[in-house]
Design a protein around this motif. Sequence first.
Motif, PDB file in Angstrom:
ATOM      1  N   VAL A 102      56.571  31.575-120.932  1.00  0.00           N
ATOM      2  CA  VAL A 102      55.156  31.155-120.522  1.00  0.00           C
ATOM      3  C   VAL A 102      55.339  29.663-119.987  1.00  0.00           C
ATOM      4  N   ILE A 103      54.389  29.441-119.221  1.00  0.00           N
ATOM      5  CA  ILE A 103      54.556  28.138-118.483  1.00  0.00           C
ATOM      6  C   ILE A 103      54.345  27.038-119.624  1.00  0.00           C
ATOM      7  N   ASN A 104      55.172  25.841-119.592  1.00  0.00           N
ATOM      8  CA  ASN A 104      54.984  24.908-120.744  1.00  0.00           C
ATOM      9  C   ASN A 104      54.822  23.422-119.870  1.00  0.00           C
ATOM     10  N   GLU A 105      54.842  22.478-120.768  1.00  0.00           N
ATOM     11  CA  GLU A 105      54.532  21.193-120.254  1.00  0.00           C
ATOM     12  C   GLU A 105      55.642  20.711-119.134  1.00  0.00           C
ATOM     13  N   ASP A 106      56.892  21.022-119.549  1.00  0.00           N
ATOM     14  CA  ASP A 106      57.985  20.772-118.822  1.00  0.00           C
ATOM     15  C   ASP A 106      57.852  21.307-117.197  1.00  0.00           C
ATOM     16  N   ASP A 107      57.342  22.395-117.125  1.00  0.00           N
ATOM     17  CA  ASP A 107      56.897  23.043-115.888  1.00  0.00           C
ATOM     18  C   ASP A 107      55.923  22.238-115.210  1.00  0.00           C
ATOM     19  N   LEU A 108      54.918  21.537-115.805  1.00  0.00           N
ATOM     20  CA  LEU A 108      54.096  20.469-115.237  1.00  0.00           C
ATOM     21  C   LEU A 108      54.655  19.123-114.713  1.00  0.00           C
ATOM     22  N   ASP A 109      55.571  18.871-115.735  1.00  0.00           N
ATOM     23  CA  ASP A 109      56.189  17.462-115.289  1.00  0.00           C
ATOM     24  C   ASP A 109      57.056  17.851-114.107  1.00  0.00           C
ATOM     25  N   GLN A 110      57.744  18.968-113.984  1.00  0.00           N
ATOM     26  CA  GLN A 110      58.775  19.044-112.833  1.00  0.00           C
ATOM     27  C   GLN A 110      57.618  19.352-111.604  1.00  0.00           C
ATOM     28  N   LEU A 111      56.631  19.684-111.420  1.00  0.00           N
ATOM     29  CA  LEU A 111      55.791  19.826-110.387  1.00  0.00           C
ATOM     30  C   LEU A 111      55.408  18.600-110.157  1.00  0.00           C
ATOM     31  N   CYS A 112      54.900  17.679-110.922  1.00  0.00           N
ATOM     32  CA  CYS A 112      54.441  16.457-110.701  1.00  0.00           C
ATOM     33  C   CYS A 112      55.502  15.317-110.156  1.00  0.00           C
ATOM     34  N   ILE A 127      50.969   5.627-106.931  1.00  0.00           N
ATOM     35  CA  ILE A 127      50.601   5.117-107.954  1.00  0.00           C
ATOM     36  C   ILE A 127      49.946   6.172-109.115  1.00  0.00           C
ATOM     37  N   HIS A 128      49.063   6.999-108.510  1.00  0.00           N
ATOM     38  CA  HIS A 128      48.667   8.084-109.419  1.00  0.00           C
ATOM     39  C   HIS A 128      48.796   9.486-108.819  1.00  0.00           C
ATOM     40  N   VAL A 129      49.396  10.333-109.632  1.00  0.00           N
ATOM     41  CA  VAL A 129      49.387  11.781-109.193  1.00  0.00           C
ATOM     42  C   VAL A 129      48.489  12.480-110.120  1.00  0.00           C
ATOM     43  N   LEU A 130      47.357  12.846-109.468  1.00  0.00           N
ATOM     44  CA  LEU A 130      46.242  13.569-110.434  1.00  0.00           C
ATOM     45  C   LEU A 130      46.172  15.100-109.914  1.00  0.00           C
ATOM     46  N   PRO A 131      46.883  15.851-110.839  1.00  0.00           N
ATOM     47  CA  PRO A 131      46.552  17.408-110.513  1.00  0.00           C
ATOM     48  C   PRO A 131      45.185  17.802-110.644  1.00  0.00           C
ATOM     49  N   GLN A 132      44.510  18.652-109.619  1.00  0.00           N
ATOM     50  CA  GLN A 132      43.192  19.061-109.519  1.00  0.00           C
ATOM     51  C   GLN A 132      42.979  20.495-110.158  1.00  0.00           C
ATOM     52  N   GLU A 133      43.539  21.790-109.436  1.00  0.00           N
ATOM     53  CA  GLU A 133      43.419  22.946-109.764  1.00  0.00           C
ATOM     54  C   GLU A 133      44.979  23.452-109.758  1.00  0.00           C
ATOM     55  N   MET A 148      50.579  30.269-119.903  1.00  0.00           N
ATOM     56  CA  MET A 148      50.226  31.635-119.160  1.00  0.00           C
ATOM     57  C   MET A 148      51.766  32.041-118.542  1.00  0.00           C
ATOM     58  N   TYR A 149      51.737  33.196-118.218  1.00  0.00           N
ATOM     59  CA  TYR A 149      52.982  33.805-117.595  1.00  0.00           C
ATOM     60  C   TYR A 149      52.986  33.855-115.918  1.00  0.00           C
ATOM     61  N   GLY A 150      53.889  33.357-115.296  1.00  0.00           N
ATOM     62  CA  GLY A 150      54.126  33.304-114.002  1.00  0.00           C
ATOM     63  C   GLY A 150      55.361  32.857-113.524  1.00  0.00           C
ATOM     64  N   GLY A 151      55.640  33.199-112.137  1.00  0.00           N
ATOM     65  CA  GLY A 151      57.000  33.178-111.540  1.00  0.00           C
ATOM     66  C   GLY A 151      56.693  31.633-110.654  1.00  0.00           C
ATOM     67  N   ARG A 152      55.596  31.861-109.848  1.00  0.00           N
ATOM     68  CA  ARG A 152      55.395  30.473-108.997  1.00  0.00           C
ATOM     69  C   ARG A 152      54.059  29.841-109.462  1.00  0.00           C
ATOM     70  N   LEU A 153      54.184  28.579-109.642  1.00  0.00           N
ATOM     71  CA  LEU A 153      53.182  27.703-110.166  1.00  0.00           C
ATOM     72  C   LEU A 153      52.857  26.629-108.991  1.00  0.00           C
ATOM     73  N   GLU A 154      51.653  26.761-108.475  1.00  0.00           N
ATOM     74  CA  GLU A 154      51.105  25.821-107.613  1.00  0.00           C
ATOM     75  C   GLU A 154      50.153  24.749-108.086  1.00  0.00           C
ATOM     76  N   ALA A 155      49.869  23.644-107.212  1.00  0.00           N
ATOM     77  CA  ALA A 155      48.702  22.662-107.660  1.00  0.00           C
ATOM     78  C   ALA A 155      48.173  21.947-106.309  1.00  0.00           C
ATOM     79  N   ASN A 156      47.179  21.775-106.415  1.00  0.00           N
ATOM     80  CA  ASN A 156      46.535  20.552-105.353  1.00  0.00           C
ATOM     81  C   ASN A 156      46.554  19.322-106.178  1.00  0.00           C
ATOM     82  N   PHE A 157      46.883  18.033-105.495  1.00  0.00           N
ATOM     83  CA  PHE A 157      47.150  17.020-106.245  1.00  0.00           C
ATOM     84  C   PHE A 157      46.165  15.880-105.386  1.00  0.00           C
TER      85      PHE A 157
END
Length: 441
Positions: A102-112, A127-133, A148-157
């Motif tokens: 499952v997707i964890n905080e490390d994945d979100l960190d990596q994306l940011c 200065i700020h990187v603010l994830p939206q959706e 959640m399960y998933g292979g590709r994690l995308e975000a708008n910042f």
Amino acid sequence: MEQGSYSVGLDIGTTKIVAIIGRENEYGKIEVLGIGRSKSLGVHRGVVNNITQTIKSIQQAVEEAEANSGLKIASVVVGIAGQHIRSLQHSDYITRSDSEEVINEDDLDQLCNQVYKLVMLPGEEIIHVLPQEYKVDGQAEIKQPIGMYGGRLEANFHVVVGQVSSIKNVGRCIKSAGLDLGNITLEPLASSDAVLSQEEKEAGVALIDIGGGTTDLAIFKDGIIRHTAVIPFGGGVITEDIKEGCSIIEKQAELLKIKFGSAWPGENRDNEIVSIPGLRGREPKEITLKNLSKIIHARVVEIIEQVYVEIKNYGHEEQKKKLIAGIVLTGGGSQLKHLKQLVEYITGMDTRIGYPNEHLAGDSEEAIASPLYATAVGLLMNALKNQYKEKSVSQNIENEEEMAYAGHEPETVGATKVKKERKSVFDKWSEKLKDFLDNAE
């Protein structure tokens, strides 16, 4: 009382510097213990342009706050604004190595952190990187993908960018004034914490903070920050126009604006006149209030129209992006008479004045609940939030250590151990800045 039980917000503005000391009471409201303000010398349009003067002004405000509260200030949370701030939208993605986990905080960190590597213009820093959706495997509009399960994690910042030199100058002033830099926050974000409700952020709202040197804008929709902008005009240019238009000195122009100024020229009759004493025995000057409000009106319209262009750039006219809660005005400039009506007339959007009193304890001084102190109260809230986070992190670590000492495994949540609170990218950036300041002599 040790520094641990109270926090300090420091608002370095173009016209004033405010230091505010407070703590959270048992009802979760903010109890203001002391406030100090000084005239801001050395800051122009939100940017430090005279280090020595700024240090002196910071020290004055801090000493006054210390004298009022009887407490010692060691560390402060500071706001950053100024004409060098800009923002942009950016989308990014990562492909996960194991989609069975499952997707964890490390994945979100990596994306940011990936967004952090964006190439900026020379001399600029994020200065700020603010994830939206987020999007997981093409499934859109996910607010929290953890678990959640998933292979590709995308975000708008929403990415906020500022000039490295300006930010470092603020840090240098704090350090030279004998204080520790707790954190740096974008001022429109601090003001929005102080004056906006969660319902307004969900419905869609534009916060306009009219300061002395700049007008800050923050737009929220669905509870997420969507757009920020800093317009390099504020109450100071209105005073400047009155000074030029009426041929009087700045102090008199400022007083005229505060006491008799109005943003709506139709309000005053032709025979309403105010007399201003002349300099050094010269004849007094007579100024009609109608002329005064015409000067103010022309400049205020210009500021509001620039802000409205930014609101349109965000896409307010699209049905999906409509700002249902309209506009909230705050900051010292929002106290101008009939400004609310003028903003409604130009933009056609519902408008109210934002007071930071919602989060303050009932026995707070009336003066602090003024829009003038919205940013300072927001910065204090930010400082208290950081302090609370640090406490809960150290509590978690202590608990783990105690359990390990007693021979128990630390409690697990799902498959992960209770671990340190995830640092925001901005906290890490603040640490980098602190290291830089410590090493720079």
